[in-house]
Design an enzyme around this catalytic site. Structure first.
Site, PDB file in Angstrom:
ATOM      1  N   THR A  79       5.193  13.786  -9.519  1.00 33.90           N
ATOM      2  CA  THR A  79       4.151  12.818  -9.172  1.00 33.90           C
ATOM      3  C   THR A  79       3.993  11.850 -10.344  1.00 33.90           C
ATOM      4  OG1 THR A  79       2.871  14.217  -7.656  1.00 33.90           O
ATOM      5  CG2 THR A  79       1.661  12.545  -8.791  1.00 33.90           C
ATOM      6  N   ASP A  95       1.772   7.250  -6.797  1.00 27.84           N
ATOM      7  CA  ASP A  95       2.909   7.063  -5.901  1.00 27.84           C
ATOM      8  C   ASP A  95       2.649   7.851  -4.618  1.00 27.84           C
ATOM      9  OD1 ASP A  95       3.310   9.605  -7.311  1.00 27.84           O
ATOM     10  OD2 ASP A  95       5.206   9.649  -6.252  1.00 27.84           O
ATOM     11  N   ARG A  97       5.220   9.996  -2.961  1.00 29.94           N
ATOM     12  CA  ARG A  97       6.283  10.960  -2.631  1.00 29.94           C
ATOM     13  C   ARG A  97       5.766  12.382  -2.817  1.00 29.94           C
ATOM     14  NH1 ARG A  97      12.219  10.550  -5.241  1.00 29.94           N
ATOM     15  NH2 ARG A  97      12.335   8.944  -3.607  1.00 29.94           N
ATOM     16  N   LYS A 111      -2.376  10.557  -2.436  1.00 31.23           N
ATOM     17  CA  LYS A 111      -2.694  11.369  -3.613  1.00 31.23           C
ATOM     18  C   LYS A 111      -3.997  10.978  -4.292  1.00 31.23           C
ATOM     19  CE  LYS A 111       2.221  12.117  -4.545  1.00 31.23           C
ATOM     20  NZ  LYS A 111       3.296  12.066  -5.547  1.00 31.23           N
ATOM     21  N   GLY A 125       0.564  17.977  -8.911  1.00 31.90           N
ATOM     22  CA  GLY A 125       0.766  19.418  -8.857  1.00 31.90           C
ATOM     23  C   GLY A 125       1.019  19.873  -7.434  1.00 31.90           C
ATOM     24  N   SER A 207       4.961  14.191 -13.433  1.00 34.74           N
ATOM     25  CA  SER A 207       6.315  14.174 -13.991  1.00 34.74           C
ATOM     26  C   SER A 207       6.749  12.785 -14.430  1.00 34.74           C
ATOM     27  CB  SER A 207       7.301  14.724 -12.956  1.00 34.74           C
ATOM     28  OG  SER A 207       7.251  13.939 -11.766  1.00 34.74           O
ATOM     29  N   ASP A 244      11.698   8.376 -12.456  1.00 34.76           N
ATOM     30  CA  ASP A 244      11.443   9.803 -12.289  1.00 34.76           C
ATOM     31  C   ASP A 244      11.864  10.204 -10.888  1.00 34.76           C
ATOM     32  OD1 ASP A 244      10.380  12.459 -12.650  1.00 34.76           O
ATOM     33  OD2 ASP A 244       8.655  11.807 -11.473  1.00 34.76           O
ATOM     34  N   SER A 247       9.064  11.243  -8.375  1.00 37.76           N
ATOM     35  CA  SER A 247       8.145  10.202  -7.908  1.00 37.76           C
ATOM     36  C   SER A 247       8.905   9.198  -7.066  1.00 37.76           C
ATOM     37  CB  SER A 247       7.473   9.496  -9.093  1.00 37.76           C
ATOM     38  OG  SER A 247       6.852  10.425  -9.946  1.00 37.76           O
TER      39      SER A 247
END
Length: 359
Positions: A79, A95, A97, A111, A125, A207, A244, A247
């Site tokens: 994330t 984001d 995803r 999110k 998480g 991340s 990343d 993400s």
């Protein structure tokens, strides 16, 4: 062969469970025979008598792991969530995803969670942990507002969240970026899964937090206006999306300003749209039927007889829509057909279906 395979797997699972249970019994006997152990200490006895959380399973799992039992591991999550304070409020970004290990489960999830009209929270998480944790705290804040008759404070929600996560000692996988505006001005907090918190003018987690933090550290300044803050948050989320693997998807923003309702900018930017999407336009009847006799087609019609002249298992709901099950009679054994009939009869009793054809 399929049934034998399932039987052997079930037998192996039962054998593993029995071995684990046997190791657990050995562990319990060893603990019970120790005169001076961890469970005999004064602190453990007091905590056991007073109630609360018990961490006996932690020692048990360590014992089982030392004896060769494979314990489940944490799933990797990904994330990018950020928050920044500007002159009149805060801007939160995330984001979209959702991943399960190396699989992209959802390309456009949400999110940024609601806590109060003036407080929102980004979650990284485990998706279930972040959603349920924010739902619980949102309910507690609502009761608090009804009891006190005043607007929720950002520090109140921060304290509730950190206390809840600390009680579970990090086993609730929720890393949060909390943002809101109250009588004391705009606030950004980061809350870690173990309950520790930070109060900063800008924050990143997840991340992709390092890529987003590089954007903040190079371009942040005090007393930004709204457009500058939105542009900065957008670029930070884009840095996480493109650098990343955990993400991706789109950019979501939420703007909270003092004295104004929160502005939720869902899919504020969609940098990953497909430039080309294939469309399929097949004329009716383009697919040839090789075995017409006894075929159960997937055709939907509003007539009492099949328009293709096939002998089908037809289920007629109350709205007179024919539903043809996509199987052929040659592929189904008599036992399967009878089980299918019983299933449809059961659904008829529940939903009012009527059966008037059997292949």
């Amino acid at each position: 062969m399929v049934f034998f395979f399932f039987f052997f797997q079930a037998e192996d699972g039962i054998r593993d469970a029995q071995e684990s249970r046997g190791l657990g019994d050995v562990y319990k006997r060893q603990v019970s025979t120790q005169s001076t152990g961890i469970f005999k200490s004064r602190g453990m006895e007091l905590s056991r008598n007073l109630g609360g959380f018990s961490f006996d399973n932690c020692a048990r799992n360590q014992f089982l792991g030392q004896n060769g039992v494979k314990l489940p591991k944490y799933r990797k999550t990904g994330t990018t969530i950020v928050g920044v304070c500007y002159k009149d409020g805060v801007v939160l970004g995330a984001d979209t995803r959702a991943t399960g290990d190396t699989t992209v489960c959802d390309k456009n999830c949400e999110k940024i969670h609601y806590l109060a009209p003036n407080i929102y929270c980004c979650g990284a998480g485990t998706a279930a942990d972040t959603e349920k944790t924010t739902e619980i705290i949102a309910g507690q804040l609502h009761l608090h507002r009804m009891s006190t008759g005043r607007q929720s404070r950002v520090v109140t929600s921060k304290t509730m969240l950190s206390d809840m996560l600390f009680r579970y000692q990090g086993h609730v996988s929720a890393a949060l970026v909390l943002g809101g505006v109250d009588i004391n001005g705009p606030h950004i907090y980061t809350i870690y899964p173990h309950g520790s918190t930070d109060n900063l003018p800008y924050a990143t987690m997840g991340s992709g937090s390092l890529a987003a933090m590089s954007v903040f550290e190079s371009r942040y300044k005090d007393d930004m206006d709204l457009e500058e803050a939105k542009l900065l948050v957008r670029d930070a989320i884009r840095a996480g999306i493109f650098n990343d693997l955990g993400s991706g998807g789109n950019v979501d923003l939420t703007v909270i300003a003092k004295g104004q309702p929160a502005e939720i900018l869902r899919n504020y930017e969609t940098p990953n749209e497909r430039p080309y999407r294939r469309t399929y336009n097949f004329a009716p009847g383009a697919t040839r039927i090789f075995h017409a006799r006894g075929l159960v087609c997937a055709h939907f019609c509003w007539q009492q007889s099949c328009p293709r002249g096939l002998k089908c298992l037809r289920v007629k709901p109350l709205n007179w829509t024919m539903v043809m099950l996509p199987w052929t009679s040659k592929q189904l054994s008599p036992r399967t057909l009878s089980a299918l009939q019983r299933l449809v009869c059961f659904r008829r009793r529940l939903f009012g279906f009527q059966i008037f054809g059997v292949p």
